[in-house]
Design a protein around this motif. Structure first.
Motif, PDB file in Angstrom:
ATOM      1  N   GLY A  53       0.621  -1.366  -0.017  1.00 12.50           N
ATOM      2  CA  GLY A  53       0.108   0.010  -0.162  1.00 12.50           C
ATOM      3  C   GLY A  53       0.944   1.233  -0.056  1.00 12.50           C
ATOM      4  N   SER A  54       1.999   1.062   0.026  1.00 12.98           N
ATOM      5  CA  SER A  54       3.079   2.524   0.246  1.00 12.98           C
ATOM      6  C   SER A  54       2.957   3.069  -1.206  1.00 12.98           C
ATOM      7  CB  SER A  54       4.418   1.834   0.584  1.00 12.98           C
ATOM      8  OG  SER A  54       4.499   1.636   2.013  1.00 12.98           O
ATOM      9  N   SER A  55       3.201   4.634  -1.194  1.00 13.37           N
ATOM     10  CA  SER A  55       3.043   5.201  -2.302  1.00 13.37           C
ATOM     11  C   SER A  55       3.694   6.423  -2.126  1.00 13.37           C
ATOM     12  CB  SER A  55       1.794   5.279  -3.124  1.00 13.37           C
ATOM     13  OG  SER A  55       0.993   6.287  -2.053  1.00 13.37           O
ATOM     14  N   GLN A  56       3.967   7.351  -2.982  1.00 13.49           N
ATOM     15  CA  GLN A  56       4.146   8.824  -2.877  1.00 13.49           C
ATOM     16  C   GLN A  56       3.400   9.577  -1.911  1.00 13.49           C
ATOM     17  OE1 GLN A  56       3.606  11.607  -6.026  1.00 13.49           O
ATOM     18  NE2 GLN A  56       2.456   9.835  -7.345  1.00 13.49           N
ATOM     19  N   TRP A  57       2.200   9.139  -1.697  1.00  9.44           N
ATOM     20  CA  TRP A  57       1.240   9.751  -0.777  1.00  9.44           C
ATOM     21  C   TRP A  57       1.474   9.291   0.628  1.00  9.44           C
ATOM     22  CZ3 TRP A  57       0.228  13.560  -3.677  1.00  9.44           C
ATOM     23  CH2 TRP A  57      -0.017  13.537  -5.115  1.00  9.44           C
ATOM     24  N   TRP A  58       1.657   7.923   0.788  1.00 10.65           N
ATOM     25  CA  TRP A  58       1.796   7.366   2.186  1.00 10.65           C
ATOM     26  C   TRP A  58       2.494   6.241   2.208  1.00 10.65           C
ATOM     27  CZ3 TRP A  58       0.917   2.409   3.879  1.00 10.65           C
ATOM     28  CH2 TRP A  58       1.056   1.955   5.201  1.00 10.65           C
ATOM     29  N   ALA A  59       3.403   5.958   3.161  1.00 13.48           N
ATOM     30  CA  ALA A  59       4.370   4.885   2.886  1.00 13.48           C
ATOM     31  C   ALA A  59       4.827   4.574   4.436  1.00 13.48           C
ATOM     32  CB  ALA A  59       5.763   5.445   2.357  1.00 13.48           C
ATOM     33  N   ALA A  60       5.138   3.263   4.431  1.00 14.95           N
ATOM     34  CA  ALA A  60       5.219   2.656   5.823  1.00 14.95           C
ATOM     35  C   ALA A  60       6.782   2.060   5.455  1.00 14.95           C
ATOM     36  CB  ALA A  60       4.322   1.728   6.277  1.00 14.95           C
ATOM     37  N   ILE A  61       7.829   2.147   6.104  1.00 16.19           N
ATOM     38  CA  ILE A  61       9.089   1.545   5.693  1.00 16.19           C
ATOM     39  C   ILE A  61       9.703   1.020   7.091  1.00 16.19           C
ATOM     40  CG2 ILE A  61      11.335   2.330   4.819  1.00 16.19           C
ATOM     41  CD1 ILE A  61      10.122   4.430   3.422  1.00 16.19           C
ATOM     42  N   GLN A  62      10.151   0.006   7.012  1.00 16.56           N
ATOM     43  CA  GLN A  62      10.943  -0.841   7.968  1.00 16.56           C
ATOM     44  C   GLN A  62      12.578  -1.033   7.750  1.00 16.56           C
ATOM     45  OE1 GLN A  62      10.820  -5.336   8.531  1.00 16.56           O
ATOM     46  NE2 GLN A  62       9.375  -4.704  10.136  1.00 16.56           N
ATOM     47  N   VAL A  63      13.175  -0.903   8.638  1.00 19.67           N
ATOM     48  CA  VAL A  63      14.543  -0.815   8.589  1.00 19.67           C
ATOM     49  C   VAL A  63      15.034  -2.305   9.091  1.00 19.67           C
ATOM     50  CG1 VAL A  63      17.000   0.013   9.060  1.00 19.67           C
ATOM     51  CG2 VAL A  63      15.133   1.577   9.097  1.00 19.67           C
ATOM     52  N   ARG A  64      15.854  -3.010   8.225  1.00 22.82           N
ATOM     53  CA  ARG A  64      16.326  -4.469   8.771  1.00 22.82           C
ATOM     54  C   ARG A  64      17.720  -4.558   8.563  1.00 22.82           C
ATOM     55  NH1 ARG A  64      12.263  -9.106   6.488  1.00 22.82           N
ATOM     56  NH2 ARG A  64      10.334  -8.271   7.233  1.00 22.82           N
ATOM     57  N   ASN A  65      18.258  -5.730   9.255  1.00 20.90           N
ATOM     58  CA  ASN A  65      19.515  -5.791   9.321  1.00 20.90           C
ATOM     59  C   ASN A  65      20.446  -4.786  10.080  1.00 20.90           C
ATOM     60  OD1 ASN A  65      21.515  -8.185   8.683  1.00 20.90           O
ATOM     61  ND2 ASN A  65      22.381  -6.676   7.259  1.00 20.90           N
ATOM     62  N   HIS A  66      20.145  -4.330  11.026  1.00 20.87           N
ATOM     63  CA  HIS A  66      20.692  -3.178  11.734  1.00 20.87           C
ATOM     64  C   HIS A  66      21.382  -3.957  13.076  1.00 20.87           C
ATOM     65  CE1 HIS A  66      17.145  -3.305  14.178  1.00 20.87           C
ATOM     66  NE2 HIS A  66      16.250  -3.295  13.136  1.00 20.87           N
ATOM     67  N   LYS A  67      22.746  -3.185  13.187  1.00 26.82           N
ATOM     68  CA  LYS A  67      23.602  -3.785  14.433  1.00 26.82           C
ATOM     69  C   LYS A  67      23.111  -3.395  15.778  1.00 26.82           C
ATOM     70  CE  LYS A  67      27.950  -3.867  11.942  1.00 26.82           C
ATOM     71  NZ  LYS A  67      29.417  -3.423  11.945  1.00 26.82           N
ATOM     72  N   TYR A  68      22.322  -2.267  15.734  1.00 27.40           N
ATOM     73  CA  TYR A  68      21.799  -1.807  17.021  1.00 27.40           C
ATOM     74  C   TYR A  68      20.491  -1.216  16.741  1.00 27.40           C
ATOM     75  CZ  TYR A  68      26.700  -1.476  18.376  1.00 27.40           C
ATOM     76  OH  TYR A  68      27.882  -1.714  18.911  1.00 27.40           O
ATOM     77  N   PRO A  69      19.488  -1.290  17.892  1.00 29.88           N
ATOM     78  CA  PRO A  69      17.990  -0.926  17.742  1.00 29.88           C
ATOM     79  C   PRO A  69      17.861   0.433  17.168  1.00 29.88           C
ATOM     80  CG  PRO A  69      18.485  -1.762  19.773  1.00 29.88           C
ATOM     81  CD  PRO A  69      19.668  -1.568  18.948  1.00 29.88           C
ATOM     82  N   VAL A  70      16.867   0.638  16.006  1.00 29.04           N
ATOM     83  CA  VAL A  70      16.606   1.740  15.361  1.00 29.04           C
ATOM     84  C   VAL A  70      15.611   2.648  16.137  1.00 29.04           C
ATOM     85  CG1 VAL A  70      15.784   2.803  13.313  1.00 29.04           C
ATOM     86  CG2 VAL A  70      17.266   0.958  13.314  1.00 29.04           C
ATOM     87  N   MET A  71      15.984   3.694  16.657  1.00 31.99           N
ATOM     88  CA  MET A  71      14.909   4.636  17.399  1.00 31.99           C
ATOM     89  C   MET A  71      14.252   5.549  16.279  1.00 31.99           C
ATOM     90  SD  MET A  71      15.312   3.577  20.479  1.00 31.99           S
ATOM     91  CE  MET A  71      14.782   4.705  21.835  1.00 31.99           C
ATOM     92  N   LYS A  72      15.012   6.129  15.308  1.00 32.43           N
ATOM     93  CA  LYS A  72      14.365   7.397  14.724  1.00 32.43           C
ATOM     94  C   LYS A  72      14.744   7.285  13.075  1.00 32.43           C
ATOM     95  CE  LYS A  72      15.016  12.304  14.913  1.00 32.43           C
ATOM     96  NZ  LYS A  72      15.466  13.588  15.556  1.00 32.43           N
ATOM     97  N   MET A  73      13.798   7.770  12.318  1.00 36.78           N
ATOM     98  CA  MET A  73      14.091   7.934  10.882  1.00 36.78           C
ATOM     99  C   MET A  73      13.489   8.987  10.530  1.00 36.78           C
ATOM    100  SD  MET A  73      12.900   4.900   8.191  1.00 36.78           S
ATOM    101  CE  MET A  73      13.525   5.039   6.144  1.00 36.78           C
ATOM    102  N   GLU A  74      14.069   9.626   9.617  1.00 34.90           N
ATOM    103  CA  GLU A  74      13.542  10.839   8.959  1.00 34.90           C
ATOM    104  C   GLU A  74      14.143  10.882   7.377  1.00 34.90           C
ATOM    105  OE1 GLU A  74      15.380  14.143  11.600  1.00 34.90           O
ATOM    106  OE2 GLU A  74      16.756  12.507  11.852  1.00 34.90           O
ATOM    107  N   TYR A  75      13.235  11.719   6.647  1.00 33.04           N
ATOM    108  CA  TYR A  75      13.639  11.779   5.108  1.00 33.04           C
ATOM    109  C   TYR A  75      13.752  13.277   4.849  1.00 33.04           C
ATOM    110  CZ  TYR A  75       8.820  12.825   4.250  1.00 33.04           C
ATOM    111  OH  TYR A  75       7.488  13.529   4.324  1.00 33.04           O
ATOM    112  N   TYR A  76      14.456  13.508   3.716  1.00 29.19           N
ATOM    113  CA  TYR A  76      15.045  14.863   3.355  1.00 29.19           C
ATOM    114  C   TYR A  76      14.068  15.626   2.385  1.00 29.19           C
ATOM    115  CZ  TYR A  76      17.975  19.114   2.667  1.00 29.19           C
ATOM    116  OH  TYR A  76      18.479  20.366   2.693  1.00 29.19           O
ATOM    117  N   LYS A  77      13.385  16.358   2.494  1.00 25.19           N
ATOM    118  CA  LYS A  77      12.327  17.048   1.454  1.00 25.19           C
ATOM    119  C   LYS A  77      12.229  18.641   1.526  1.00 25.19           C
ATOM    120  CE  LYS A  77       7.629  16.892  -0.433  1.00 25.19           C
ATOM    121  NZ  LYS A  77       6.334  16.420  -0.058  1.00 25.19           N
ATOM    122  N   SER A  78      12.540  19.170   0.289  1.00 20.59           N
ATOM    123  CA  SER A  78      12.371  20.712   0.482  1.00 20.59           C
ATOM    124  C   SER A  78      13.294  21.397   1.331  1.00 20.59           C
ATOM    125  CB  SER A  78      11.181  21.067   0.878  1.00 20.59           C
ATOM    126  OG  SER A  78      10.204  20.675  -0.229  1.00 20.59           O
TER     127      SER A  78
END
Length: 234
Positions: free
Chosen positions: A147-172
Motif C-alpha cells: 500500500g505504500s506510495s508517494q502519498w503514504w508509506a510505511a518503511i521498516q529498517v532491517r539488518n541493523h547492528k543496533y536498535p533503530v530509534m528514529k528515521m527521517e527523510y529529506y524534502k524541500s
C-alpha cells in the motif's frame, strides 16, 4: 576580562553537561535488566515486529511491552539482539515479538534459547539481559509495506547492528521525522516522487544517512524489500 572568564566558565560547564548526558544515554542503553523468562514456540511467523521470514533454528524472543517500547518509542527494541544470562549460562536472542502479559524485564524465549540457559522442566527462570551489537553483516535493507506510495508509506529498517530509534527523510531543504508504529515501520505522508534521502538514528544516538529508491506512484499491492548502502558504526 571578568566577562571573558564568565563566558569561558559557561562553555566549560556546558561541555561537561554534554559529556555527562552522553554518558547517561550510553549507560541507559547498556543497562542490565533483570526479570524472568518463559518459553514458547511462536514468534517465527506473524510476530509483532513483522520480521518474517525468520530461520526456524534462530534463537529468538518476545519482549515485554515496557521494554519493547524502550524510551517511549514504539517498537524501539524490535529487531534488537539481547544477551541473556540464565542459571546455566548465556545466549544471544533476536527480538521478533511482544510479550504483552510479561512483567517489566520479562522474556518469552524460543525453546532452543531457553534450554541453553535454563532447565526446560522449570518452565520459568530468573534472567538478566542487555542489548548488544547484533551479529549482522552487510548493509541495512528496507521493507516497503504493501500500500505504500508517494502519498503514504510505511518503511521498516532491517539488518541493523543496533536498535533503530528514529528515521527521517529529506524534502524541500529539511529533515522530516517519521512516526514509528507498533508494527515496526516508520510512517509518513506526501514523501514525493524522487528517491528518498533518509537519516536513521540508533539507540546510542549514532546517525547514518542512506538513499531509498523512489516509491510507487499509486501504491504497491505487495510488500517488497530494497537493499540499503550503509550500516551503523560499531
Amino acid at each position: 576580562m571578568k566577562m571573558k572568564k564568565k563566558i569561558g566558565l559557561v562553555f566549560i560547564t556546558m561541555f561537561f553537561m554534554m559529556v555527562s548526558l552522553s554518558a547517561h544515554v550510553s549507560a541507559a542503553y547498556n543497562d542490565v535488566r533483570t526479570g524472568y523468562a518463559t518459553y514458547t514456540s511462536s514468534g517465527y511467523s506473524g510476530g509483532a515486529a513483522m520480521l518474517d521470514p525468520i530461520p526456524s533454528d534462530m534463537k529468538i524472543t518476545a519482549l515485554n511491552t515496557a521494554d519493547y517500547n524502550y524510551g517511549g518509542v514504539k517498537a524501539a527494541l524490535a529487531g534488537a539482539y539481547l544477551e541473556v544470562q540464565g542459571p546455566k549460562g548465556k545466549t544471544t536472542v533476536y527480538v521478533t515479538d511482544k510479550y504483552p502479559e510479561g512483567a517489566s524485564g520479562a522474556l518469552d524465549l524460543s525453546p532452543n534459547a531457553f534450554k541453553t540457559i535454563g532447565d526446560m522442566s522449570k518452565g520459568k527462570i530468573n534472567v538478566k539481559w542487555r542489548v548488544v551489537k547484533g551479529p549482522v553483516t552487510g548493509h541495512f535493507s528496507y521493507r516497503i509495506k504493501e500500500g505504500s506510495s508517494q502519498w503514504w508509506a510505511a518503511i521498516q529498517v532491517r539488518n541493523h547492528k543496533y536498535p533503530v530509534m528514529k528515521m527521517e527523510y529529506y524534502k524541500s531543504g529539511k529533515w522530516i521525522g517519521m512516526e514509528k508504529m507498533d508494527y515496526n515501520h516508520f510512517v509518513s505522508t506526501n514523501l514525493g516522487t524522487n528517491s528518498l534521502k533518509v537519516r536513521i538514528t540508533d539507540i546510542r544516538g549514532k546517525t547514518v544517512e542512506d538513499t531509498i529508491p523512489k516509491l510507487p506512484a499509486d501504491g504497491s499491492s505487495d510488500a517488497y524489500i530494497v537493499p540499503g548502502h550503509i550500516q551503523f558504526p560499531d
